[in-house]
Design a protein around this motif. Structure first.
Motif, mmCIF file in Angstrom:
data_model
loop_
_atom_site.group_PDB
_atom_site.id
_atom_site.type_symbol
_atom_site.label_atom_id
_atom_site.label_comp_id
_atom_site.label_asym_id
_atom_site.label_seq_id
_atom_site.Cartn_x
_atom_site.Cartn_y
_atom_site.Cartn_z
ATOM 1 N N GLN A 53 -0.115 10.869 -6.933
ATOM 2 C CA GLN A 53 -0.483 9.831 -7.887
ATOM 3 C C GLN A 53 0.682 8.876 -8.167
ATOM 4 O OE1 GLN A 53 -3.147 11.069 -11.194
ATOM 5 N NE2 GLN A 53 -2.765 13.122 -10.413
ATOM 6 N N ILE A 54 1.901 9.401 -8.253
ATOM 7 C CA ILE A 54 3.063 8.555 -8.518
ATOM 8 C C ILE A 54 3.317 7.599 -7.352
ATOM 9 C CG2 ILE A 54 5.579 8.556 -8.831
ATOM 10 C CD1 ILE A 54 5.167 11.236 -10.406
ATOM 11 N N ILE A 55 3.223 8.098 -6.127
ATOM 12 C CA ILE A 55 3.423 7.240 -4.956
ATOM 13 C C ILE A 55 2.369 6.138 -4.941
ATOM 14 C CG2 ILE A 55 3.369 7.173 -2.424
ATOM 15 C CD1 ILE A 55 4.510 10.092 -2.534
ATOM 16 N N GLY A 56 1.114 6.497 -5.203
ATOM 17 C CA GLY A 56 0.050 5.491 -5.260
ATOM 18 C C GLY A 56 0.291 4.473 -6.364
ATOM 19 N N GLN A 57 0.744 4.949 -7.522
ATOM 20 C CA GLN A 57 1.017 4.043 -8.640
ATOM 21 C C GLN A 57 2.180 3.106 -8.316
ATOM 22 O OE1 GLN A 57 2.878 5.628 -12.251
ATOM 23 N NE2 GLN A 57 1.262 4.601 -13.433
ATOM 24 N N LEU A 74 -5.800 -12.262 -5.609
ATOM 25 C CA LEU A 74 -5.947 -10.886 -5.153
ATOM 26 C C LEU A 74 -5.258 -9.953 -6.137
ATOM 27 C CD1 LEU A 74 -5.031 -11.343 -1.364
ATOM 28 C CD2 LEU A 74 -7.281 -11.499 -2.434
ATOM 29 N N PHE A 75 -5.698 -8.694 -6.152
ATOM 30 C CA PHE A 75 -5.021 -7.683 -6.962
ATOM 31 C C PHE A 75 -5.177 -6.318 -6.314
ATOM 32 C CE2 PHE A 75 -9.333 -8.042 -8.519
ATOM 33 C CZ PHE A 75 -9.732 -6.749 -8.777
ATOM 34 N N ALA A 76 -4.206 -5.448 -6.607
ATOM 35 C CA ALA A 76 -4.220 -4.083 -6.076
ATOM 36 C C ALA A 76 -4.861 -3.160 -7.093
ATOM 37 C CB ALA A 76 -2.794 -3.631 -5.769
ATOM 38 N N ILE A 77 -5.571 -2.170 -6.589
ATOM 39 C CA ILE A 77 -6.263 -1.206 -7.440
ATOM 40 C C ILE A 77 -6.247 0.149 -6.745
ATOM 41 C CG2 ILE A 77 -8.511 -1.853 -6.476
ATOM 42 C CD1 ILE A 77 -9.713 -1.349 -9.277
ATOM 43 N N ARG A 78 -6.162 1.211 -7.539
ATOM 44 C CA ARG A 78 -6.108 2.563 -6.970
ATOM 45 C C ARG A 78 -7.473 3.227 -6.991
ATOM 46 N NH1 ARG A 78 -2.473 6.390 -9.633
ATOM 47 N NH2 ARG A 78 -2.648 5.086 -11.454
ATOM 48 N N GLN A 93 -12.888 6.241 -0.057
ATOM 49 C CA GLN A 93 -12.177 5.910 -1.284
ATOM 50 C C GLN A 93 -10.708 5.794 -0.923
ATOM 51 O OE1 GLN A 93 -13.182 7.942 -4.981
ATOM 52 N NE2 GLN A 93 -11.010 8.145 -5.413
ATOM 53 N N ALA A 94 -10.178 4.573 -0.946
ATOM 54 C CA ALA A 94 -8.775 4.346 -0.599
ATOM 55 C C ALA A 94 -7.891 4.711 -1.782
ATOM 56 C CB ALA A 94 -8.560 2.886 -0.218
ATOM 57 N N ASP A 95 -6.704 5.229 -1.478
ATOM 58 C CA ASP A 95 -5.751 5.514 -2.554
ATOM 59 C C ASP A 95 -5.298 4.229 -3.223
ATOM 60 O OD1 ASP A 95 -5.654 8.357 -2.485
ATOM 61 O OD2 ASP A 95 -4.494 8.244 -0.644
ATOM 62 N N VAL A 96 -5.069 3.171 -2.446
ATOM 63 C CA VAL A 96 -4.744 1.850 -2.972
ATOM 64 C C VAL A 96 -5.405 0.827 -2.066
ATOM 65 C CG1 VAL A 96 -2.915 0.187 -3.559
ATOM 66 C CG2 VAL A 96 -2.489 2.641 -3.818
ATOM 67 N N ALA A 97 -5.977 -0.211 -2.650
ATOM 68 C CA ALA A 97 -6.551 -1.307 -1.869
ATOM 69 C C ALA A 97 -6.248 -2.616 -2.576
ATOM 70 C CB ALA A 97 -8.060 -1.127 -1.705
ATOM 71 N N PHE A 113 -12.004 -6.401 1.213
ATOM 72 C CA PHE A 113 -10.671 -5.857 0.947
ATOM 73 C C PHE A 113 -9.710 -6.351 2.017
ATOM 74 C CE2 PHE A 113 -12.924 -2.638 3.406
ATOM 75 C CZ PHE A 113 -12.008 -2.194 4.349
ATOM 76 N N TYR A 114 -8.454 -6.487 1.612
ATOM 77 C CA TYR A 114 -7.439 -7.121 2.439
ATOM 78 C C TYR A 114 -6.327 -6.146 2.849
ATOM 79 C CZ TYR A 114 -9.849 -11.097 0.473
ATOM 80 O OH TYR A 114 -10.822 -11.975 0.094
ATOM 81 N N PHE A 115 -6.352 -4.972 2.266
ATOM 82 C CA PHE A 115 -5.288 -3.989 2.452
ATOM 83 C C PHE A 115 -5.854 -2.647 2.024
ATOM 84 C CE2 PHE A 115 -2.199 -1.352 0.300
ATOM 85 C CZ PHE A 115 -1.009 -1.467 0.993
ATOM 86 N N ALA A 116 -5.490 -1.592 2.746
ATOM 87 C CA ALA A 116 -5.882 -0.241 2.337
ATOM 88 C C ALA A 116 -4.719 0.698 2.624
ATOM 89 C CB ALA A 116 -7.133 0.219 3.076
ATOM 90 N N ALA A 117 -4.482 1.629 1.706
ATOM 91 C CA ALA A 117 -3.408 2.600 1.881
ATOM 92 C C ALA A 117 -3.909 3.996 1.570
ATOM 93 C CB ALA A 117 -2.221 2.254 0.975
ATOM 94 N N GLU A 118 -3.374 4.953 2.312
ATOM 95 C CA GLU A 118 -3.690 6.360 2.116
ATOM 96 C C GLU A 118 -2.392 7.139 1.942
ATOM 97 O OE1 GLU A 118 -6.682 7.693 1.860
ATOM 98 O OE2 GLU A 118 -7.808 5.886 2.388
#
Length: 197
Positions: A53-57, A74-78, A93-97, A113-118
């Motif tokens: 959770q900390i890494i995602g935040q 644009l904005f990032a959301i977890r 469900q992406a950790d961050v997008a 969506f323009y970006f996705a992170a896991e």
């Protein structure tokens, strides 16, 4: 249940689409977290570890700081559900997008969506994450896919501009640049407030 184990009752069923997946979710406990990957419901680890959770935040905050600095829409959301048009069997469900205000009419899954992170965890295998990465890259608006380790300082950056070839960053002083978002940070900043800092 492991992250890629199919439910026994669904083994002989055709691949699940969004409508069946939502009906499936309504019949499950609210404490369970599920994704739909290539027609299979996949249970995610719940709750995610504090480090996860900390890494995602950290990533979400750094992205939003960069986007706000350039007054982007644009904005990032977890922990957000995403939809891939033309593929109703993929509802991850992406950790961050990174999304925008025009994320579609679907109340459950952002269609733009323009970006996705896991963030890797014990409950997701390389096969599972690779499947998600490949599907994210199919979205015509997606520019980047990031995969972040939580066992060591390592970040994979996959980008459309690099023909979806991955670059791996491991040094705390490696700089990660995502120019379309005005984003630039040292790898160590993604691991702030964890035992990997």
């Amino acid at each position: 249940m492991s992250a890629i184990e199919r439910l026994p009752s669904l083994r002989d069923e055709p691949p699940m689409d969004e409508a069946r997946f939502l009906a499936f979710l309504h019949a499950r406990s609210e404490d369970e977290r599920w994704e739909l990957i290539d027609g299979e419901p996949v249970m995610m680890m719940h709750p995610p570890s504090l480090k996860h959770q900390i890494i995602g935040q950290n990533l979400e905050r750094l992205l939003n700081d960069a986007l706000e600095a350039q007054t982007s829409k644009l904005f990032a959301i977890r922990e957000i559900g995403l939809a891939l048009e033309g593929n109703p069997t993929f509802r991850p469900q992406a950790d961050v997008a990174v999304i925008d205000n025009d994320h579609g009419e679907n109340p459950y899954f952002a269609e733009r969506f323009y970006f996705a992170a896991e963030v890797l965890s014990e409950s997701n295998t390389r096969e599972y994450i690779s499947a998600k990465r490949l599907r994210y890259a199919e979205h015509p608006l997606c520019l980047y896919v990031l995969i972040l380790s939580q066992t060591d300082k390592a970040v994979e950056v996959w980008s459309r501009s690099n023909e979806w070839k991955g670059l791996v960053y491991r040094s705390p002083d490696d700089r990660i640049d995502l120019p379309e978002f005005g984003f630039s940070c040292f790898l160590r900043e993604l691991y702030a407030r964890t035992d990997l800092a």
